[in-house]
Design a protein around this motif. Structure first.
Motif, short mmCIF file in Angstrom:
data_model
loop_
_atom_site.label_atom_id
_atom_site.label_comp_id
_atom_site.label_asym_id
_atom_site.label_seq_id
_atom_site.Cartn_x
_atom_site.Cartn_y
_atom_site.Cartn_z
N TYR A 1 -5.43 -0.05 -11.39
CA TYR A 1 -5.74 -1.02 -10.35
C TYR A 1 -4.94 -2.31 -10.49
O TYR A 1 -4.68 -3.00 -9.49
CB TYR A 1 -7.25 -1.31 -10.36
N THR A 2 -4.59 -2.64 -11.74
CA THR A 2 -3.82 -3.87 -11.94
C THR A 2 -2.45 -3.77 -11.24
O THR A 2 -2.05 -4.66 -10.48
CB THR A 2 -3.61 -4.13 -13.44
N THR A 3 -1.74 -2.64 -11.54
CA THR A 3 -0.43 -2.44 -10.91
C THR A 3 -0.56 -2.29 -9.40
O THR A 3 0.24 -2.84 -8.63
CB THR A 3 0.25 -1.19 -11.50
N ALA A 4 -1.61 -1.57 -8.97
CA ALA A 4 -1.82 -1.37 -7.54
C ALA A 4 -2.01 -2.71 -6.83
O ALA A 4 -1.43 -2.96 -5.75
CB ALA A 4 -3.02 -0.47 -7.30
N THR A 5 -2.83 -3.60 -7.46
CA THR A 5 -3.04 -4.92 -6.85
C THR A 5 -1.73 -5.69 -6.73
O THR A 5 -1.43 -6.29 -5.68
CB THR A 5 -4.04 -5.73 -7.71
N LEU A 6 -0.95 -5.69 -7.83
CA LEU A 6 0.32 -6.42 -7.82
C LEU A 6 1.28 -5.88 -6.74
O LEU A 6 1.95 -6.65 -6.03
CB LEU A 6 0.98 -6.32 -9.20
N LYS A 7 1.33 -4.57 -6.63
CA LYS A 7 2.25 -3.95 -5.67
C LYS A 7 1.83 -4.19 -4.22
O LYS A 7 2.66 -4.47 -3.35
CB LYS A 7 2.37 -2.45 -5.95
N TYR A 8 0.51 -4.09 -3.95
CA TYR A 8 0.05 -4.32 -2.58
C TYR A 8 0.21 -5.79 -2.19
O TYR A 8 0.53 -6.11 -1.04
CB TYR A 8 -1.41 -3.87 -2.42
N GLU A 9 -0.03 -6.68 -3.15
CA GLU A 9 0.19 -8.11 -2.88
C GLU A 9 1.68 -8.39 -2.63
O GLU A 9 2.03 -9.20 -1.77
CB GLU A 9 -0.31 -8.94 -4.07
N GLN A 10 2.52 -7.71 -3.40
CA GLN A 10 3.97 -7.86 -3.21
C GLN A 10 4.37 -7.38 -1.81
O GLN A 10 5.16 -8.04 -1.11
CB GLN A 10 4.72 -7.06 -4.28
N ALA A 11 3.83 -6.23 -1.36
CA ALA A 11 4.13 -5.70 -0.03
C ALA A 11 3.64 -6.67 1.06
O ALA A 11 4.32 -6.89 2.08
CB ALA A 11 3.49 -4.33 0.16
N LEU A 12 2.46 -7.29 0.83
CA LEU A 12 1.89 -8.19 1.81
C LEU A 12 2.71 -9.48 1.93
O LEU A 12 2.80 -10.07 3.02
CB LEU A 12 0.44 -8.51 1.44
N LYS A 13 3.31 -9.92 0.85
CA LYS A 13 4.19 -11.10 0.91
C LYS A 13 5.46 -10.80 1.72
O LYS A 13 5.96 -11.67 2.43
CB LYS A 13 4.58 -11.53 -0.51
N LEU A 14 5.93 -9.56 1.57
CA LEU A 14 7.14 -9.17 2.32
C LEU A 14 6.86 -9.06 3.81
O LEU A 14 7.67 -9.50 4.64
CB LEU A 14 7.69 -7.85 1.78
#
Length: 472
Positions: free
Chosen positions: A226-239
């Motif tokens: 979940y940690t990596t998933a959170t970071l990746k989804y937040e990264q996608a949302l910033k883009l």
């Protein structure tokens, strides 16, 4: 006198009617302007009167007036050619030579409309001169071709601008490239191509980064990371802040991570995620993951050690990005200044720094095409310059030097047949001159022999033959 003029005018009207029965261009073809037709008739009549009186200078002036009214009329041209057998105006010779010289200069400078005007002036002075007529036809053809090229270029640019405004960048780029190939000297289409390439590269990079973040986030979520998933989804949302999918997945991740309450378990999970990110060289995301792990168990030294390593890698990456951007910028500046060799060197450096980037490869390929076009244009320019010199030498009857220049032109463009044809024509002219000279010498010798023997009839025949061979 008035009766004679009336008779001549009546005869001339009959002659005009005979002209109107065949398709010709100019005044007689249309007969739509009575004033010009009247001016044409009067000029011809005056020319006939002066010619009958053997006042060649005034007759020439009247026929030239008629030719200005109808440049395509054959009758005044024939009369001017006839007059030149008896009368040569020194001022006409100077004007003719100047018009030919200026026409050739304008032809070399690709000012075909101006060249056509000069060669037309020369042809009006000497209607019988083939070189003036040929050059006039050549300039007219090139002027029409140039005008057609300008029309095609303008249409391509208009279409490209319309596509660009409508955000159809693919169609716009194709039209700008076609326009740039048609007129390589124009900077505008190249500027637009660079702008489109920059936009396409930025959009492609954004989409790739967004898709990569979602894919990695989905993989992490499937593995309950979940940690990596959170970071990746937040990264996608910033883009792409407006996308709903990463928002919904973040809600699901928060629900899943709520089940992990044990700090040690959370720490180990976070470290495992950070290590996977680190090993895959996703250093920016790994940095955040190690920082999150360090917050769970601040006493652990491992996250701090990994953070220090990542900072070194990120500095190196930043330096690479700066060097790449600097090199691409230098390449674009050289390209805009048309210093294509220097631009190619810079884009090659950029390609060596980041082989995965498509932009430097595209620019290197584009430069190769431009350099080839420039080389072909320079070759064509040299060919036309040498050919113009050869034609001038030919017109001046400097046949030996003209042959050398035609050979030089043939070496520049081996596929062109014109230089070889002119060389063949010159060789024939020179051979004919030698044959005529030999025949003349033989006739003179025969005449002299007969004259010395008192055989006057054969002598007269021989001398008449010599006169027919060289009337001058």
């Amino acid at each position: 006198m008035n009766t004679l003029r009336l008779l001549k005018k009546t005869a001339f009207h009959i002659l005009l009617l005979s002209f109107l029965t065949i398709p010709v261009s100019g005044v007689f073809a249309q007969a739509s302007d009575p004033d010009k037709l009247k001016q044409f008739e009067d000029a011809i009549l005056r020319g006939e009167e002066f010619l009958a009186a053997k006042d060649y200078a005034k007759a020439k002036a009247e026929y030239q007036k008629a030719l200005v009214i109808d440049p395509a009329a054959k009758y005044p041209k024939d009369k001017l050619t006839y007059i030149r057998k008896f009368y040569v105006d020194p001022e006409d010779e100077a004007r003719f030579a100047k018009a030919i010289e200026t026409g050739n200069q304008l032809l070399t400078a690709r000012n075909y409309a101006g060249a056509l005007e000069q060669f037309s002036l020369a042809s009006n002075i000497k209607p019988e001169d083939k070189n003036a007529r040929d050059n006039m036809a050549k300039a007219d053809k090139l002027a029409k071709e140039q005008n057609e090229t300008d029309k095609q270029y303008a249409k391509l640019i208009a279409d490209a601008d319309k596509f660009f405004t409508g955000k159809d960048l693919t169609a716009a780029r194709q039209a700008y490239v076609a326009a740039s190939i048609l007129k390589a000297e124009e900077a505008y289409p190249r500027q637009r191509i660079n702008e489109i390439d920059t936009k396409n590269a930025a959009e492609k990079s954004l989409n790739e980064a967004y898709d990569k973040a979602l894919t990695e986030g989905d993989d992490a979520y499937s593995n309950r990371d979940y940690t990596t998933a959170t970071l990746k989804y937040e990264q996608a949302l910033k883009l792409k802040p407006g996308e709903n999918y990463p928002k919904s997945m973040l809600e699901r991740v928060m629900q899943g991570s709520a089940n992990l309450k044990d700090a040690q378990q959370n720490y180990q999970t976070a470290i495992a995620s950070a290590d996977r990110l680190f090993n895959s060289k996703d250093y920016e995301t790994a940095l955040t993951a190690y920082q999150n792990a360090s917050k769970i168990l601040p006493e652990e030294k491992y996250p701090a050690q990994q953070i220090e390593k990542i900072n070194v890698f990120l500095q190196q990456k930043q330096k690479l990005e700066e060097e790449y951007a600097k090199t691409v910028s230098a390449g674009n500046q050289f390209f805009e200044a048309k210093q294509y060799n220097e631009a190619r060197t810079e884009f090659q450096k950029a390609n060596n720094l980041k082989p995965e980037e498509a932009f430097p490869k595209q620019k290197i390929e584009e430069i190769a095409g431009l350099l080839l076009a420039i080389k072909d244009a320079e070759r064509d320019k040299n060919y036309k310059s040498v050919l113009a010199t050869a034609d001038q030498l030919y017109d001046a009857k400097d046949y030996e030097t003209a042959i050398a220049k035609y050979k030089e032109a043939a070496e520049i463009k081996a596929e062109e047949t014109y230089p070889h044809e002119k060389i063949t024509a010159i060789n024939k002219l020179m051979a004919d001159e030698i044959a005529a000279k030999n025949a003349y010498d033989q006739a003179i010798a025969t005449g002299d022999q007969s004259f010395n023997k008192g055989e006057f009839e054969p002598a007269i025949t021989a001398y008449q033959t010599a006169i027919s061979l060289q009337p001058g």
